[in-house]
Design a protein around this motif. Structure first.
Motif, PDB file in Angstrom:
ATOM      1  N   ILE A  71      21.950  17.416 -31.061  1.00 54.81           N
ATOM      2  CA  ILE A  71      22.897  17.067 -32.117  1.00 54.81           C
ATOM      3  C   ILE A  71      24.095  18.010 -32.090  1.00 54.81           C
ATOM      4  O   ILE A  71      25.256  17.580 -32.155  1.00 54.81           O
ATOM      5  CB  ILE A  71      22.200  17.103 -33.493  1.00 54.81           C
ATOM      6  N   LEU A  72      23.826  19.312 -31.991  1.00 53.74           N
ATOM      7  CA  LEU A  72      24.918  20.284 -31.931  1.00 53.74           C
ATOM      8  C   LEU A  72      25.794  20.059 -30.705  1.00 53.74           C
ATOM      9  O   LEU A  72      27.025  20.134 -30.791  1.00 53.74           O
ATOM     10  CB  LEU A  72      24.349  21.700 -31.907  1.00 53.74           C
ATOM     11  N   GLY A  73      25.159  19.802 -29.557  1.00 56.75           N
ATOM     12  CA  GLY A  73      25.927  19.593 -28.333  1.00 56.75           C
ATOM     13  C   GLY A  73      26.820  18.370 -28.411  1.00 56.75           C
ATOM     14  O   GLY A  73      27.986  18.411 -27.999  1.00 56.75           O
ATOM     15  N   ILE A  74      26.287  17.269 -28.955  1.00 60.25           N
ATOM     16  CA  ILE A  74      27.080  16.036 -29.051  1.00 60.25           C
ATOM     17  C   ILE A  74      28.226  16.206 -30.036  1.00 60.25           C
ATOM     18  O   ILE A  74      29.371  15.821 -29.748  1.00 60.25           O
ATOM     19  CB  ILE A  74      26.170  14.862 -29.463  1.00 60.25           C
ATOM     20  N   LEU A  75      27.955  16.785 -31.206  1.00 61.86           N
ATOM     21  CA  LEU A  75      29.019  17.004 -32.196  1.00 61.86           C
ATOM     22  C   LEU A  75      30.081  17.959 -31.661  1.00 61.86           C
ATOM     23  O   LEU A  75      31.284  17.727 -31.851  1.00 61.86           O
ATOM     24  CB  LEU A  75      28.417  17.545 -33.488  1.00 61.86           C
ATOM     25  N   THR A  76      29.638  19.015 -30.984  1.00 64.08           N
ATOM     26  CA  THR A  76      30.599  19.954 -30.397  1.00 64.08           C
ATOM     27  C   THR A  76      31.479  19.271 -29.367  1.00 64.08           C
ATOM     28  O   THR A  76      32.703  19.470 -29.337  1.00 64.08           O
ATOM     29  CB  THR A  76      29.859  21.138 -29.752  1.00 64.08           C
ATOM     30  N   ALA A  77      30.866  18.452 -28.515  1.00 60.56           N
ATOM     31  CA  ALA A  77      31.628  17.763 -27.479  1.00 60.56           C
ATOM     32  C   ALA A  77      32.640  16.797 -28.083  1.00 60.56           C
ATOM     33  O   ALA A  77      33.806  16.753 -27.662  1.00 60.56           O
ATOM     34  CB  ALA A  77      30.673  17.027 -26.538  1.00 60.56           C
ATOM     35  N   VAL A  78      32.221  16.028 -29.085  1.00 61.22           N
ATOM     36  CA  VAL A  78      33.118  15.032 -29.690  1.00 61.22           C
ATOM     37  C   VAL A  78      34.288  15.717 -30.404  1.00 61.22           C
ATOM     38  O   VAL A  78      35.455  15.349 -30.205  1.00 61.22           O
ATOM     39  CB  VAL A  78      32.332  14.134 -30.668  1.00 61.22           C
ATOM     40  N   ILE A  79      33.985  16.715 -31.233  1.00 61.99           N
ATOM     41  CA  ILE A  79      35.045  17.389 -31.989  1.00 61.99           C
ATOM     42  C   ILE A  79      35.979  18.143 -31.055  1.00 61.99           C
ATOM     43  O   ILE A  79      37.211  18.075 -31.192  1.00 61.99           O
ATOM     44  CB  ILE A  79      34.429  18.339 -33.034  1.00 61.99           C
ATOM     45  N   CYS A  80      35.428  18.861 -30.082  1.00 66.93           N
ATOM     46  CA  CYS A  80      36.263  19.576 -29.122  1.00 66.93           C
ATOM     47  C   CYS A  80      37.083  18.606 -28.283  1.00 66.93           C
ATOM     48  O   CYS A  80      38.228  18.913 -27.908  1.00 66.93           O
ATOM     49  CB  CYS A  80      35.402  20.455 -28.218  1.00 66.93           C
ATOM     50  N   GLY A  81      36.515  17.433 -27.969  1.00 67.48           N
ATOM     51  CA  GLY A  81      37.260  16.452 -27.200  1.00 67.48           C
ATOM     52  C   GLY A  81      38.484  15.954 -27.944  1.00 67.48           C
ATOM     53  O   GLY A  81      39.592  15.909 -27.395  1.00 67.48           O
ATOM     54  N   VAL A  82      38.293  15.594 -29.214  1.00 61.98           N
ATOM     55  CA  VAL A  82      39.415  15.075 -30.005  1.00 61.98           C
ATOM     56  C   VAL A  82      40.461  16.161 -30.237  1.00 61.98           C
ATOM     57  O   VAL A  82      41.650  15.976 -29.949  1.00 61.98           O
ATOM     58  CB  VAL A  82      38.898  14.522 -31.350  1.00 61.98           C
ATOM     59  N   VAL A  83      40.021  17.316 -30.754  1.00 60.71           N
ATOM     60  CA  VAL A  83      40.957  18.398 -31.066  1.00 60.71           C
ATOM     61  C   VAL A  83      41.585  18.959 -29.787  1.00 60.71           C
ATOM     62  O   VAL A  83      42.792  19.244 -29.743  1.00 60.71           O
ATOM     63  CB  VAL A  83      40.250  19.515 -31.854  1.00 60.71           C
ATOM     64  N   GLY A  84      40.769  19.117 -28.739  1.00 62.96           N
ATOM     65  CA  GLY A  84      41.266  19.688 -27.500  1.00 62.96           C
ATOM     66  C   GLY A  84      42.317  18.819 -26.827  1.00 62.96           C
ATOM     67  O   GLY A  84      43.329  19.338 -26.319  1.00 62.96           O
ATOM     68  N   VAL A  85      42.119  17.496 -26.822  1.00 62.04           N
ATOM     69  CA  VAL A  85      43.097  16.597 -26.210  1.00 62.04           C
ATOM     70  C   VAL A  85      44.409  16.630 -26.979  1.00 62.04           C
ATOM     71  O   VAL A  85      45.497  16.740 -26.395  1.00 62.04           O
ATOM     72  CB  VAL A  85      42.535  15.166 -26.145  1.00 62.04           C
ATOM     73  N   LEU A  86      44.320  16.543 -28.311  1.00 63.30           N
ATOM     74  CA  LEU A  86      45.536  16.568 -29.120  1.00 63.30           C
ATOM     75  C   LEU A  86      46.271  17.904 -28.978  1.00 63.30           C
ATOM     76  O   LEU A  86      47.510  17.939 -28.870  1.00 63.30           O
ATOM     77  CB  LEU A  86      45.186  16.301 -30.584  1.00 63.30           C
ATOM     78  N   LEU A 144      33.779  28.402 -29.473  1.00 64.29           N
ATOM     79  CA  LEU A 144      33.530  28.883 -28.119  1.00 64.29           C
ATOM     80  C   LEU A 144      33.897  27.854 -27.051  1.00 64.29           C
ATOM     81  O   LEU A 144      34.334  28.222 -25.954  1.00 64.29           O
ATOM     82  CB  LEU A 144      32.048  29.262 -27.972  1.00 64.29           C
ATOM     83  N   ALA A 145      33.713  26.569 -27.350  1.00 62.81           N
ATOM     84  CA  ALA A 145      33.917  25.529 -26.334  1.00 62.81           C
ATOM     85  C   ALA A 145      35.332  24.971 -26.314  1.00 62.81           C
ATOM     86  O   ALA A 145      35.792  24.500 -25.265  1.00 62.81           O
ATOM     87  CB  ALA A 145      32.919  24.384 -26.566  1.00 62.81           C
ATOM     88  N   LEU A 146      36.041  25.009 -27.446  1.00 62.37           N
ATOM     89  CA  LEU A 146      37.369  24.394 -27.525  1.00 62.37           C
ATOM     90  C   LEU A 146      38.359  24.926 -26.491  1.00 62.37           C
ATOM     91  O   LEU A 146      39.103  24.132 -25.893  1.00 62.37           O
ATOM     92  CB  LEU A 146      37.920  24.565 -28.942  1.00 62.37           C
ATOM     93  N   PRO A 147      38.438  26.248 -26.245  1.00 65.37           N
ATOM     94  CA  PRO A 147      39.414  26.721 -25.250  1.00 65.37           C
ATOM     95  C   PRO A 147      39.221  26.106 -23.869  1.00 65.37           C
ATOM     96  O   PRO A 147      40.209  25.842 -23.170  1.00 65.37           O
ATOM     97  CB  PRO A 147      39.170  28.235 -25.223  1.00 65.37           C
ATOM     98  N   TYR A 148      37.981  25.867 -23.466  1.00 67.42           N
ATOM     99  CA  TYR A 148      37.728  25.282 -22.152  1.00 67.42           C
ATOM    100  C   TYR A 148      38.254  23.848 -22.086  1.00 67.42           C
ATOM    101  O   TYR A 148      38.826  23.429 -21.066  1.00 67.42           O
ATOM    102  CB  TYR A 148      36.236  25.314 -21.838  1.00 67.42           C
ATOM    103  N   VAL A 149      38.060  23.093 -23.152  1.00 70.44           N
ATOM    104  CA  VAL A 149      38.559  21.719 -23.175  1.00 70.44           C
ATOM    105  C   VAL A 149      40.081  21.706 -23.114  1.00 70.44           C
ATOM    106  O   VAL A 149      40.682  20.921 -22.379  1.00 70.44           O
ATOM    107  CB  VAL A 149      38.050  20.989 -24.435  1.00 70.44           C
ATOM    108  N   VAL A 150      40.713  22.589 -23.887  1.00 68.04           N
ATOM    109  CA  VAL A 150      42.174  22.660 -23.890  1.00 68.04           C
ATOM    110  C   VAL A 150      42.694  23.005 -22.500  1.00 68.04           C
ATOM    111  O   VAL A 150      43.656  22.393 -22.003  1.00 68.04           O
ATOM    112  CB  VAL A 150      42.660  23.699 -24.917  1.00 68.04           C
ATOM    113  N   LEU A 151      42.065  23.959 -21.829  1.00 68.43           N
ATOM    114  CA  LEU A 151      42.516  24.361 -20.497  1.00 68.43           C
ATOM    115  C   LEU A 151      42.359  23.233 -19.483  1.00 68.43           C
ATOM    116  O   LEU A 151      43.253  22.988 -18.665  1.00 68.43           O
ATOM    117  CB  LEU A 151      41.732  25.593 -20.039  1.00 68.43           C
ATOM    118  N   VAL A 152      41.221  22.543 -19.521  1.00 67.36           N
ATOM    119  CA  VAL A 152      40.974  21.465 -18.554  1.00 67.36           C
ATOM    120  C   VAL A 152      41.975  20.329 -18.752  1.00 67.36           C
ATOM    121  O   VAL A 152      42.566  19.826 -17.786  1.00 67.36           O
ATOM    122  CB  VAL A 152      39.522  20.954 -18.690  1.00 67.36           C
TER     123      VAL A 152
END
Length: 266
Positions: A71-86, A144-152
């Motif tokens: 649950i934590l992994g999926i929520l983290t991925a979804v939120i980081c995906g949306v925020v990171g892309v924007l 912790l995960a958001l910076p990686y999404v933003v960089l990619v």
């Protein structure tokens, strides 16, 4: 020193092989021992079987920890995906006041040791007399995960020419249509890579999770840590194999999916 056909000397190849063996040898040993039918995890192996996997999946404590981690992994991925892309699009395509400050703020977790971040956030919330909760744990994983999404995603945007987006806008598309029909399809490989990376970072996190998890709640890595403190049961080897299968299998499935998709387009 004799160089090989590709110009790399054999001592360097040997050293590289030893480094890989040092890094991945323990993981291979854990995977092999997880199939050991004996009552203790050690060599020599007395027989191969799935007995300890059966015991593992009947362990309700482990299953609750697995559910929490998923649950934590999926929520983290979804939120980081949306925020990171924007965030990546804003940083790569627009100029605005405070852009450099926001960019530094987003990337700061990469520069600060994870333990320092974990203790700092915990002390900060205790100062406000806020108890540890799943919300805090999720917020920490996102941090912790958001910076990686933003960089990619930002790296992918750097390779996409603005002329494609400008052409769509010239033909009458609004900003949302340009994003949906042009930018997002071109970004999809980076978006999927960022989602998988964010999920993996959350699913595997143990150091920060120890500080942020509420009392009585365990994630899969912290459950393994708790089990190791009591005794070294063969169930731990089976649990480690499951974690390796998830964290390695998901990126491989993502790579295979996009290769198949690219071949169909050709």
């Amino acid at each position: 020193m004799t160089a090989g056909e590709n110009g790399v000397s054999w001592p360097l190849k040997l050293f590289t092989a030893l480094v890989y063996l040092f890094l991945f040898g323990p993981v291979l040993v854990v995977i092999i021992l997880s199939f050991n039918s004996a009552d203790y995890g050690s060599f020599p192996i007395k027989g191969f079987g799935l007995y300890w996997f059966g015991e593992l999946f009947q362990n309700q404590t482990v299953m609750r920890a697995l559910k929490t981690s998923l649950i934590l992994g999926i929520l983290t991925a979804v939120i980081c995906g949306v925020v990171g892309v924007l965030a990546a699009i804003a940083l790569a395509r627009y100029d605005f006041p405070g852009k450099r400050l926001i960019n530094t703020f987003l990337l700061t977790p990469l520069l600060v040791p994870e333990t320092v971040l974990a203790v700092g956030l915990l002390l900060f919330l205790q100062w406000f007399k806020q108890p540890r909760s799943l919300g805090l744990l999720l917020m920490g994983h996102i941090m912790l995960a958001l910076p990686y999404v933003v960089l990619v995603v930002h790296a992918r945007l750097a390779t996409i020419q603005k002329s494609y987006e400008e052409a769509a806008a010239t033909l009458g598309a609004n900003r949302f249509q340009v994003f949906r029909e042009v930018t997002l399809p071109l970004l999809m490989p980076a978006v999927v890579a960022g989602l998988l990376l964010a999920f993996t970072l959350s699913f595997d996190n143990v150091t920060a999770s120890i500080f942020w998890r509420p009392v009585g709640t365990e994630t899969l890595p912290t459950q393994i840590y708790s089990m190791l403190r009591d005794s070294v049961s063969p169930e731990i080897n089976a649990l480690g194999t499951v974690m390796v299968a998830i964290t390695v299998g998901l990126p491989l499935l993502g790579i295979a999916f996009y290769r198949i998709r690219a071949q169909r387009r050709l």
